[in-house]
Scaffold this motif. Structure first.
Motif, mmCIF file in Angstrom:
data_model
loop_
_atom_site.group_PDB
_atom_site.id
_atom_site.type_symbol
_atom_site.label_atom_id
_atom_site.label_comp_id
_atom_site.label_asym_id
_atom_site.label_seq_id
_atom_site.Cartn_x
_atom_site.Cartn_y
_atom_site.Cartn_z
ATOM 1 N N HIS A 165 5.170 5.315 -4.370
ATOM 2 C CA HIS A 165 5.982 4.802 -5.483
ATOM 3 C C HIS A 165 7.480 4.801 -5.169
ATOM 4 C CE1 HIS A 165 2.417 4.638 -7.978
ATOM 5 N NE2 HIS A 165 2.139 5.868 -7.603
ATOM 6 N N THR B 101 2.112 1.876 -3.493
ATOM 7 C CA THR B 101 1.104 2.424 -4.413
ATOM 8 C C THR B 101 0.816 3.894 -4.111
ATOM 9 O OG1 THR B 101 -0.731 1.683 -3.000
ATOM 10 C CG2 THR B 101 0.030 0.170 -4.730
ATOM 11 N N HIS C 232 3.834 -5.118 -9.991
ATOM 12 C CA HIS C 232 4.508 -3.816 -9.942
ATOM 13 C C HIS C 232 5.965 -3.908 -10.383
ATOM 14 C CE1 HIS C 232 1.224 -1.494 -8.375
ATOM 15 N NE2 HIS C 232 1.073 -2.286 -7.322
ATOM 16 N N THR D 170 0.825 -1.206 0.000
ATOM 17 C CA THR D 170 0.000 0.000 0.000
ATOM 18 C C THR D 170 0.858 1.254 0.000
ATOM 19 O OG1 THR D 170 -1.777 -1.148 1.176
ATOM 20 C CG2 THR D 170 -1.817 1.256 1.226
#
Length: 234
Positions: free
Chosen positions: A148, A145, A183, A142
């Motif tokens: 970054h 996201t 990712h 989390t």
């Protein structure tokens, strides 16, 4: 058992008086972790004395309030759950599950960094707990996201790897591992972990994520189609 429950209810009623008066502090982990006034300390002592009369020991009392906290947590009553967890912590500051609970509620409120700090307190006592490791890994996912920063993704990978190593049937850890692989643009591996998770517990799957993954790479197993992804995003 009935005698114990009645006694515990009496203790809760006594403690709830201060809850109504100091609600903002009581729904923060460890009561906000700030020095208490003399009046607050006296209320704590009154509560502890009541518990000493109602339970065999404070460990038993702490476990009782943890159970009540989980009941409220599972019902979505987060603040009420936090208050019970705080009481459990007051009774037994060495109860590792209180810190885990503080972490889960901090995460639910969107404070992942605070959640991680509490998870780490629990991890110091229970370093091989797969569920705990998965929760820490999820918090780092989390954070990635949101900010970054690759260091958060690396930490997520580390904790989730340890979680899966401790329990290869941890569906939640496997799903979050799929997110990490997504990712890092390792889409084939993301599908592999996603399907492992799906085979264990379909409830762990976020279909918005599945839609994102399908856009990057078709499902090698053909379970999820592009049309399914479109239905999710529309």
């Amino acid at each position: 058992m009935k005698k114990l429950l009645f006694a515990a209810m009496a203790v809760l009623i006594t403690a709830t008086v201060s809850f109504a008066q100091e609600q903002s502090a009581l729904v923060l982990p460890m009561f906000g972790n700030k020095p208490k006034t003399e009046e607050q300390q006296q209320k704590d002592e009154k509560f502890l004395t009541s518990c000493d009369k109602s339970f065999t020991n404070r460990q038993e009392a702490s476990a009782f309030f943890m159970e009540r906290g989980w009941e409220y947590y599972n019902e979505g009553q987060v603040d009420t759950a936090m208050y019970r967890f705080n009481l459990a912590w007051l009774l037994n500051p060495n109860n590792k599950d209180t810190y885990w609970a503080f972490g889960l509620i901090s995460s639910a409120k969107g404070n992942e960094q605070e959640a991680i700090s509490f998870y780490e307190k629990t991890l110091a006592i229970d370093p091989k707990n797969s569920l705990l490791l998965a929760d820490i890994g999820a918090s780092y996912v989390t954070l990635y996201t949101e900010k970054h920063k690759k260091k958060n993704l690396r930490k997520a990978d580390k904790y989730l790897s340890e979680s899966v190593a401790a329990d290869s049937a941890n569906a939640y850890a496997l799903y979050k591992f799929a997110v990490v692989k997504f990712h890092t643009k390792k889409y084939a591996e993301a599908w592999e972990y996603l399907h492992k998770s799906r085979s264990l517990d379909l409830r762990t799957i976020d279909y918005t994520f599945v839609a994102d993954l399908v856009e990057k790479m078709p499902d090698p197993m053909g379970v999820f189609k592009s049309s399914d992804a479109a239905a999710v995003t529309n």
